[in-house]
Design a protein around this motif. Structure first.
Motif, mmCIF file in Angstrom:
data_model
loop_
_atom_site.group_PDB
_atom_site.id
_atom_site.type_symbol
_atom_site.label_atom_id
_atom_site.label_comp_id
_atom_site.label_asym_id
_atom_site.label_seq_id
_atom_site.Cartn_x
_atom_site.Cartn_y
_atom_site.Cartn_z
ATOM 1 N N GLY A 1 0.800 -1.216 0.000
ATOM 2 C CA GLY A 1 0.000 0.000 0.000
ATOM 3 C C GLY A 1 0.836 1.271 0.000
ATOM 4 O O GLY A 1 0.303 2.368 0.105
ATOM 5 N N LEU A 2 2.172 1.135 -0.074
ATOM 6 C CA LEU A 2 3.027 2.329 -0.121
ATOM 7 C C LEU A 2 2.888 3.032 -1.474
ATOM 8 O O LEU A 2 3.137 4.217 -1.595
ATOM 9 C CB LEU A 2 4.494 1.958 0.127
ATOM 10 N N LEU A 3 2.508 2.273 -2.495
ATOM 11 C CA LEU A 3 2.273 2.843 -3.823
ATOM 12 C C LEU A 3 0.880 2.452 -4.286
ATOM 13 O O LEU A 3 0.363 1.415 -3.900
ATOM 14 C CB LEU A 3 3.282 2.273 -4.829
ATOM 15 N N LYS A 4 0.284 3.298 -5.116
ATOM 16 C CA LYS A 4 -1.026 2.964 -5.695
ATOM 17 C C LYS A 4 -0.842 2.633 -7.171
ATOM 18 O O LYS A 4 -0.089 3.321 -7.868
ATOM 19 C CB LYS A 4 -1.974 4.176 -5.558
ATOM 20 N N PRO A 5 -1.522 1.595 -7.658
ATOM 21 C CA PRO A 5 -1.378 1.239 -9.082
ATOM 22 C C PRO A 5 -2.083 2.268 -9.972
ATOM 23 O O PRO A 5 -3.014 2.929 -9.530
ATOM 24 C CB PRO A 5 -2.073 -0.130 -9.171
ATOM 25 N N SER A 6 -1.594 2.399 -11.217
ATOM 26 C CA SER A 6 -2.277 3.287 -12.167
ATOM 27 C C SER A 6 -3.601 2.681 -12.589
ATOM 28 O O SER A 6 -4.584 3.369 -12.793
ATOM 29 C CB SER A 6 -1.400 3.522 -13.399
ATOM 30 N N SER A 7 -3.602 1.348 -12.738
ATOM 31 C CA SER A 7 -4.868 0.671 -12.997
ATOM 32 C C SER A 7 -4.815 -0.730 -12.398
ATOM 33 O O SER A 7 -3.738 -1.262 -12.144
ATOM 34 C CB SER A 7 -5.151 0.607 -14.501
ATOM 35 N N GLY A 8 -5.973 -1.310 -12.183
ATOM 36 C CA GLY A 8 -6.034 -2.617 -11.547
ATOM 37 C C GLY A 8 -6.158 -2.478 -10.048
ATOM 38 O O GLY A 8 -6.136 -1.370 -9.516
ATOM 39 N N GLU A 9 -6.322 -3.622 -9.348
ATOM 40 C CA GLU A 9 -6.429 -3.515 -7.891
ATOM 41 C C GLU A 9 -5.774 -4.686 -7.182
ATOM 42 O O GLU A 9 -5.562 -5.754 -7.744
ATOM 43 C CB GLU A 9 -7.904 -3.376 -7.476
ATOM 44 N N VAL A 10 -5.415 -4.423 -5.915
ATOM 45 C CA VAL A 10 -4.787 -5.433 -5.082
ATOM 46 C C VAL A 10 -5.759 -5.786 -3.962
ATOM 47 O O VAL A 10 -6.250 -4.905 -3.263
ATOM 48 C CB VAL A 10 -3.479 -4.894 -4.447
ATOM 49 N N LEU A 11 -6.053 -7.065 -3.808
ATOM 50 C CA LEU A 11 -6.951 -7.501 -2.741
ATOM 51 C C LEU A 11 -6.226 -8.467 -1.818
ATOM 52 O O LEU A 11 -5.553 -9.396 -2.274
ATOM 53 C CB LEU A 11 -8.194 -8.203 -3.315
#
Lengths: 270, 255
Positions: free
Chosen positions: B56-66
């Protein structure tokens, strides 16, 4: 440690002894140098090769100090200067560090203020003397202000760079554990900068004396800086030299105190 | 729990003055609970970036992390181990290990504290509680760093080349050490490394990344007995076969 001593080999004992001898001879040389300078100074003025009126002499300096002490003025003047220096030193260190913390906190503010800080740092603070006298008044306040001005910029700059040098990985680690900015500041960035803080204290010991004496040259009615200026004006070199000597001793003592503090802090450095 | 951690079609771009750099492209994989997955790839391909995304230190440009079906937030408990142990030299081992509890204001929580004591006891650091990091060997320090993350009972452990700063002998034994602790504590772990042997010796699966922009080239299942230590796994007959496979994947230029 003592237990090991018995087991030292001959070679190692010799090595240890050599270190001791080395230390001792250095000390002897240092003392001899002082004795030689003082002795030569005294001798040359006594026989008249040098004019004690222009360069004073150790015995005349001591006489001067004794006279001052008898008048009860010695500790009065020391007290005035010491007070101004310590107050200036404390305020400058605390305030400078606080400003550094604020600048560390806000990257934007740091960017905006950067050129101004650079200019402030480059400016010879003594040039502000007349302005300070007009604004603060010709008294102790002006002297302390001068002292603060001389110390504070360098304090802010050094502390800020120490804060910014903090390891990125360690900050990421704190963030990965959910730390907020304040926790990162208090638990990581500030303790991490402690050694640098002691270096800043060391610099400020010297700088605060510079600031106070400069301030006293400008406006004072008492203090060691006042005695030096006064002595110079009435051509009393004994007073000038004696006051300078006292100043030397005071600065040394203050430096030693910071040195002790440094030893404590450095204990757990990586 | 087949999809404990899910990365869904992740892409990420870096923005610099010179322009936009696509670092990750269509990264899509999932990790099972208690699984040990390694990510290998050429240096600078964005392996660490993937860990930063998961933490969670970086946010993706697209897509998601669960993770465990939920989006990663600031409060998600993630354990992060770095190349260097990052112990704070001015804190004792105990105070280093409990810094996470301090941050989460659990320093007075009895249950958490007994968990800390358990971990210190179990993994032989109890006698060094009051020592400072400078008094410990590199291996012990890395173990302390691992316990520091375990104290917070993380949902997942992210290991960013945690052995690469150690000399070879220490590396092998610390790797054994860390692997056994992770297994005993039933942790899910993702290891980023450029060392193929290391990856094979600890992982259940290995994800091979391409050069930048990083895409997944292949995901290789490693079927060597999990009960073996990493060092023993290195001696197993399949080891060199896997090494060959992954080496070939890493060096092949097909797009």
């Amino acid at each position: 440690m003592k237990k090991n001593k018995i087991n030292y080999s001959k070679e190692h004992k010799k090595y240890l002894k050599q270190i001791k001898i080395d230390k001792f001879t250095t000390l002897v040389a240092q003392v001899l140098l002082l004795v030689a300078i003082v002795g030569l100074w005294e001798l040359l003025t006594y026989v008249g090769v040098l004019d004690a009126f222009f360069i004073s002499s150790p015995s005349r300096m001591i006489n001067e100090l004794v006279e001052l002490f008898k008048d009860g003025m010695l500790f009065y003047h020391i007290g005035v200067t010491l007070y101004e220096t310590l107050i200036g030193f404390l305020i400058a260190t605390v305030l400078g560090t606080l400003i550094a913390i604020i600048l560390w906190w806000s990257r934007k503010l740091r960017k905006i203020l950067e050129p101004y800080i650079v200019i402030l740092n480059a400016l010879p603070k003594i040039a502000l003397g007349p302005v300070i006298i007009i604004w603060v008044g010709a008294g102790t306040g002006a002297i302390i202000t001068m002292c603060i001005l001389i110390c504070i910029v360098i304090t802010t700059l050094s502390m800020l760079s120490a804060f910014l040098e903090c390891d990125e990985d360690k900050i990421s680690l704190m963030r990965s554990m959910g730390a907020n900015k304040f926790q990162i500041l208090v638990k990581l960035v500030i303790p991490n900068a402690l050694t640098e803080f002691v270096s800043v204290l060391k610099i400020n010991v010297g700088m605060s004396w510079v600031g106070t004496i400069m301030g006293e040259y400008l406006v004072s009615k008492a203090g060691l800086g006042y005695l030096i200026v006064y002595g110079g004006q009435v051509f009393q070199l004994d007073l000038v030299m004696a006051s300078t000597l006292v100043l030397c001793i005071l600065a040394c003592v203050m430096y030693l105190f910071v040195g002790l503090l440094e030893k404590k802090v450095r204990k757990h450095k990586e | 729990m087949d999809n404990y951690l899910q990365l869904k079609d992740i892409s990420l771009s870096y923005h610099t003055k010179e322009g936009e750099v696509l670092a990750l492209k269509n990264i899509d994989f999932s990790v099972k609970k208690n699984e040990f997955v390694s990510i290998v790839g050429p240096s600078g391909c964005g392996k660490t970036t993937i860990l930063s995304l998961i933490s969670g230190l970086l946010k993706p440009s697209s897509g998601e992390v669960l993770l465990d079906g939920e989006k990663i937030t600031k409060d998600t408990s993630i354990g992060y181990m770095f190349q260097r142990d990052n112990l704070f030299p001015w804190r004792t081992i105990y105070k280093n290990v409990t810094i996470g509890l301090e941050i989460k204001h659990q320093k007075k929580d009895k249950e958490s504290l007994s968990h800390v004591d358990d971990l210190l006891n179990k993994y032989g650091l109890h006698d060094f509680k009051n020592s400072y990091p400078s008094q410990l060997s590199g291996g012990m320090r890395q173990r302390a760093a691992l316990i520091r993350t375990l104290c917070l009972k993380p949902k997942i452990l992210l290991l960013d080349e945690p052995f690469s700063a150690l000399d070879y002998q220490t590396k092998l034994s610390v790797c054994d050490d860390v692997h056994s602790i992770i297994t005993k504590e039933n942790q899910t772990a993702i290891l980023v490394t450029h060392d193929i042997s290391e990856a094979i010796s600890v992982s259940d699966r290995i994800i091979v990344l391409s050069k930048r922009p990083a895409t997944i080239k292949c995901i290789q299942k490693i079927e060597i007995d999990r009960a073996l230590t990493p060092l023993k796994r290195r001696e197993s007959p399949e080891f060199s076969k896997y090494f060959d496979l992954i080496y070939r994947e890493l060096t092949s230029e097909k797009k």
